[in-house]
Design a protein around this motif. Structure first.
Motif, PDB file in Angstrom:
ATOM      1  N   GLU A  47       0.862  -1.181   0.000  1.00 54.26           N
ATOM      2  CA  GLU A  47       0.000   0.000   0.000  1.00 54.26           C
ATOM      3  C   GLU A  47       0.902   1.235   0.000  1.00 54.26           C
ATOM      4  N   VAL A  48       0.304   2.362  -0.360  1.00 52.83           N
ATOM      5  CA  VAL A  48       1.110   3.555  -0.595  1.00 52.83           C
ATOM      6  C   VAL A  48       1.833   4.026   0.664  1.00 52.83           C
ATOM      7  N   GLY A  49       1.244   3.825   1.832  1.00 51.53           N
ATOM      8  CA  GLY A  49       1.891   4.278   3.065  1.00 51.53           C
ATOM      9  C   GLY A  49       3.221   3.594   3.299  1.00 51.53           C
ATOM     10  N   GLU A  50       3.245   2.275   3.152  1.00 56.67           N
ATOM     11  CA  GLU A  50       4.498   1.542   3.323  1.00 56.67           C
ATOM     12  C   GLU A  50       5.505   1.912   2.235  1.00 56.67           C
ATOM     13  N   TYR A  51       5.009   2.023   1.009  1.00 52.98           N
ATOM     14  CA  TYR A  51       5.885   2.388  -0.107  1.00 52.98           C
ATOM     15  C   TYR A  51       6.555   3.737   0.135  1.00 52.98           C
ATOM     16  N   GLU A  52       5.782   4.709   0.547  1.00 56.19           N
ATOM     17  CA  GLU A  52       6.349   6.042   0.776  1.00 56.19           C
ATOM     18  C   GLU A  52       7.331   6.031   1.942  1.00 56.19           C
ATOM     19  N   ALA A  53       6.962   5.363   3.030  1.00 60.04           N
ATOM     20  CA  ALA A  53       7.835   5.348   4.206  1.00 60.04           C
ATOM     21  C   ALA A  53       9.166   4.669   3.906  1.00 60.04           C
ATOM     22  N   LYS A  54       9.119   3.541   3.220  1.00 57.89           N
ATOM     23  CA  LYS A  54      10.362   2.825   2.925  1.00 57.89           C
ATOM     24  C   LYS A  54      11.199   3.560   1.884  1.00 57.89           C
ATOM     25  N   THR A  55      10.550   4.202   0.933  1.00 61.00           N
ATOM     26  CA  THR A  55      11.295   5.032  -0.023  1.00 61.00           C
ATOM     27  C   THR A  55      12.015   6.153   0.709  1.00 61.00           C
ATOM     28  N   ARG A  56      11.322   6.808   1.592  1.00 56.41           N
ATOM     29  CA  ARG A  56      11.920   7.906   2.359  1.00 56.41           C
ATOM     30  C   ARG A  56      13.115   7.410   3.171  1.00 56.41           C
ATOM     31  N   GLU A  57      12.992   6.235   3.792  1.00 58.66           N
ATOM     32  CA  GLU A  57      14.075   5.714   4.611  1.00 58.66           C
ATOM     33  C   GLU A  57      15.298   5.336   3.767  1.00 58.66           C
ATOM     34  N   VAL A  58      15.064   4.772   2.577  1.00 60.20           N
ATOM     35  CA  VAL A  58      16.185   4.440   1.694  1.00 60.20           C
ATOM     36  C   VAL A  58      16.902   5.710   1.242  1.00 60.20           C
ATOM     37  N   VAL A  59      16.139   6.727   0.887  1.00 57.25           N
ATOM     38  CA  VAL A  59      16.743   8.000   0.478  1.00 57.25           C
ATOM     39  C   VAL A  59      17.565   8.588   1.620  1.00 57.25           C
ATOM     40  N   ARG A  60      17.012   8.601   2.806  1.00 56.79           N
ATOM     41  CA  ARG A  60      17.734   9.164   3.952  1.00 56.79           C
ATOM     42  C   ARG A  60      19.028   8.404   4.232  1.00 56.79           C
ATOM     43  N   LYS A  61      19.005   7.096   4.065  1.00 57.61           N
ATOM     44  CA  LYS A  61      20.208   6.296   4.283  1.00 57.61           C
ATOM     45  C   LYS A  61      21.299   6.691   3.283  1.00 57.61           C
ATOM     46  N   CYS A  62      20.896   6.890   2.038  1.00 56.43           N
ATOM     47  CA  CYS A  62      21.854   7.332   1.020  1.00 56.43           C
ATOM     48  C   CYS A  62      22.438   8.694   1.382  1.00 56.43           C
ATOM     49  N   LEU A  63      21.586   9.622   1.711  1.00 57.87           N
ATOM     50  CA  LEU A  63      22.027  10.982   2.012  1.00 57.87           C
ATOM     51  C   LEU A  63      22.949  11.027   3.220  1.00 57.87           C
ATOM     52  N   ALA A  64      22.658  10.192   4.211  1.00 64.73           N
ATOM     53  CA  ALA A  64      23.484  10.181   5.423  1.00 64.73           C
ATOM     54  C   ALA A  64      24.922   9.787   5.124  1.00 64.73           C
ATOM     55  N   GLY A  65      25.117   8.962   4.106  1.00 59.91           N
ATOM     56  CA  GLY A  65      26.464   8.531   3.758  1.00 59.91           C
ATOM     57  C   GLY A  65      27.140   9.402   2.722  1.00 59.91           C
ATOM     58  N   GLY A  66      26.489  10.496   2.322  1.00 60.32           N
ATOM     59  CA  GLY A  66      27.089  11.410   1.363  1.00 60.32           C
ATOM     60  C   GLY A  66      26.743  11.129  -0.089  1.00 60.32           C
ATOM     61  N   THR A  67      25.805  10.210  -0.344  1.00 58.61           N
ATOM     62  CA  THR A  67      25.377   9.911  -1.704  1.00 58.61           C
ATOM     63  C   THR A  67      24.228  10.819  -2.109  1.00 58.61           C
ATOM     64  N   VAL A  68      24.404  11.553  -3.184  1.00 61.89           N
ATOM     65  CA  VAL A  68      23.350  12.415  -3.718  1.00 61.89           C
ATOM     66  C   VAL A  68      22.322  11.537  -4.422  1.00 61.89           C
ATOM     67  N   VAL A  69      21.055  11.718  -4.115  1.00 63.72           N
ATOM     68  CA  VAL A  69      19.978  10.897  -4.673  1.00 63.72           C
ATOM     69  C   VAL A  69      19.236  11.647  -5.759  1.00 63.72           C
ATOM     70  N   ILE A  70      18.959  10.942  -6.856  1.00 66.06           N
ATOM     71  CA  ILE A  70      17.976  11.385  -7.852  1.00 66.06           C
ATOM     72  C   ILE A  70      16.826  10.398  -7.742  1.00 66.06           C
ATOM     73  N   LEU A  71      15.667  10.879  -7.348  1.00 63.89           N
ATOM     74  CA  LEU A  71      14.507  10.023  -7.134  1.00 63.89           C
ATOM     75  C   LEU A  71      13.617  10.061  -8.366  1.00 63.89           C
ATOM     76  N   SER A  72      13.180   8.886  -8.827  1.00 62.75           N
ATOM     77  CA  SER A  72      12.388   8.812 -10.057  1.00 62.75           C
ATOM     78  C   SER A  72      10.998   8.257  -9.803  1.00 62.75           C
ATOM     79  N   THR A  73      10.010   8.852 -10.467  1.00 63.83           N
ATOM     80  CA  THR A  73       8.678   8.271 -10.499  1.00 63.83           C
ATOM     81  C   THR A  73       8.655   7.101 -11.475  1.00 63.83           C
ATOM     82  N   ILE A  74       7.690   6.210 -11.274  1.00 61.41           N
ATOM     83  CA  ILE A  74       7.533   5.050 -12.150  1.00 61.41           C
ATOM     84  C   ILE A  74       6.693   5.414 -13.364  1.00 61.41           C
ATOM     85  N   PRO A  75       6.756   4.613 -14.428  1.00 62.57           N
ATOM     86  CA  PRO A  75       5.875   4.833 -15.569  1.00 62.57           C
ATOM     87  C   PRO A  75       4.476   4.323 -15.266  1.00 62.57           C
ATOM     88  N   PRO A  76       3.490   4.687 -16.071  1.00 62.14           N
ATOM     89  CA  PRO A  76       2.142   4.143 -15.871  1.00 62.14           C
ATOM     90  C   PRO A  76       2.118   2.639 -16.121  1.00 62.14           C
TER      91      PRO A  76
END
Length: 278
Positions: A139-168
């Motif tokens: 469901e969207v809540g879990e998807y958003e929360a886990k996406t946010r956590e993965v992004v934060r993990k990258c940023l914490a280590g100095g990795t710049v993130v480019i986040l992409s939306t999915i296609p239809p």
């Protein structure tokens, strides 16, 4: 390059001339990403791609290194910048599960394994696109929360993130839109650049992106040989031979992998230009 903006984050997609407001919004991620990059201690020019089958495919990104034509001046300049800056191995070699991309996976896989990828690869920048497989499992809540956590993990280590939306995706239109909005929210709230692939598709083929529509039923060829942006399976980008490596306006309307390469190329080039290069 043409860009538009969503909220306070750049949406790095060709969509029209840059307005003053869009240009100002685009700059919102630059300062935060410079701070992230200041923490980076790894090898410059490393660019990881975390995703599923749409990412592990050699039609994505790798094909740019050997097959490209009809690029406009901005796109050619973006390619030249990326090719000069990025490590050559990141064109083709960073494919497979140990590099954070393989088929059938969801954001749960990234959530469980991104720490290992970041430790082993230590990428200067990372593109993240999960969600197509997630539509049937999360469901969207879990998807958003886990996406946010993965992004934060990258940023914490100095990795710049480019986040992409999915296609239809066929049959999942309403839920797909909620996942797209979730990614846009994460990008805006964490001040990371957004590559809006969904918007790029909808801007060009709002009514006939689906390769299984009746209008395409008599087009010869297999699953990917259909002149629109999503293949006959309703899930993966198309890749018809006629428009492989063709970055003209027609190519960008008729080959889904070419379009994805295009939006990611411009997104990464912008990050190099504004954040990664001294």
């Amino acid at each position: 390059m043409r860009r538009c903006a969503f909220a306070m984050v750049a949406v790095l997609v060709a969509a029209g001339p840059v307005s003053a407001r869009a240009a100002a919004a685009e700059e919102a991620w630059v300062g935060p990403m410079k701070k992230v990059h200041a923490r980076f201690k790894g090898e410059k020019g490393t660019f990881a791609h975390f995703g599923d089958s749409i990412t592990v495919s050699m039609a994505f990104w790798a094909s740019l290194s050997w097959d490209r034509k009809n690029m406009d001046a901005d796109t050619q300049a973006a390619y030249d910048l990326v090719d000069a800056y990025m490590k050559k191995a990141c064109w083709r070699d960073w494919k497979g599960a140990k590099f954070g991309n393989t088929g059938m996976m969801t954001i749960r896989w990234a959530h469980e394994n991104s720490g290992t990828w970041l430790k082993d690869l230590n990428p200067e920048a990372a593109l993240i696109m999960f969600g197509t497989n997630d539509l049937g499992q999360l469901e969207v809540g879990e998807y958003e929360a886990k996406t946010r956590e993965v992004v934060r993990k990258c940023l914490a280590g100095g990795t710049v993130v480019i986040l992409s939306t999915i296609p239809p995706k066929r049959g999942r239109d309403a839920k797909c839109k909620t996942f797209v909005e979730a990614v846009r929210r994460v990008a805006a709230r964490l001040n990371v650049p957004l590559c809006d692939y969904y918007k790029a598709v909808m801007d060009r083929r709002p009514d006939d992106w689906d390769g299984r529509l009746d209008k395409f039923k008599d087009v010869p060829g297999g699953t990917y040989e259909v002149p629109t942006l999503i293949s006959r399976d309703g899930t993966h980008p198309s890749n018809p031979k006629q428009w492989q490596g063709d970055y003209s306006k027609e190519g960008l309307r008729n080959n889904g992998f070419v379009l994805r390469n295009y939006v990611v190329l411009h997104a990464y080039a912008d990050v190099i230009r504004k954040v990664l290069k001294p």
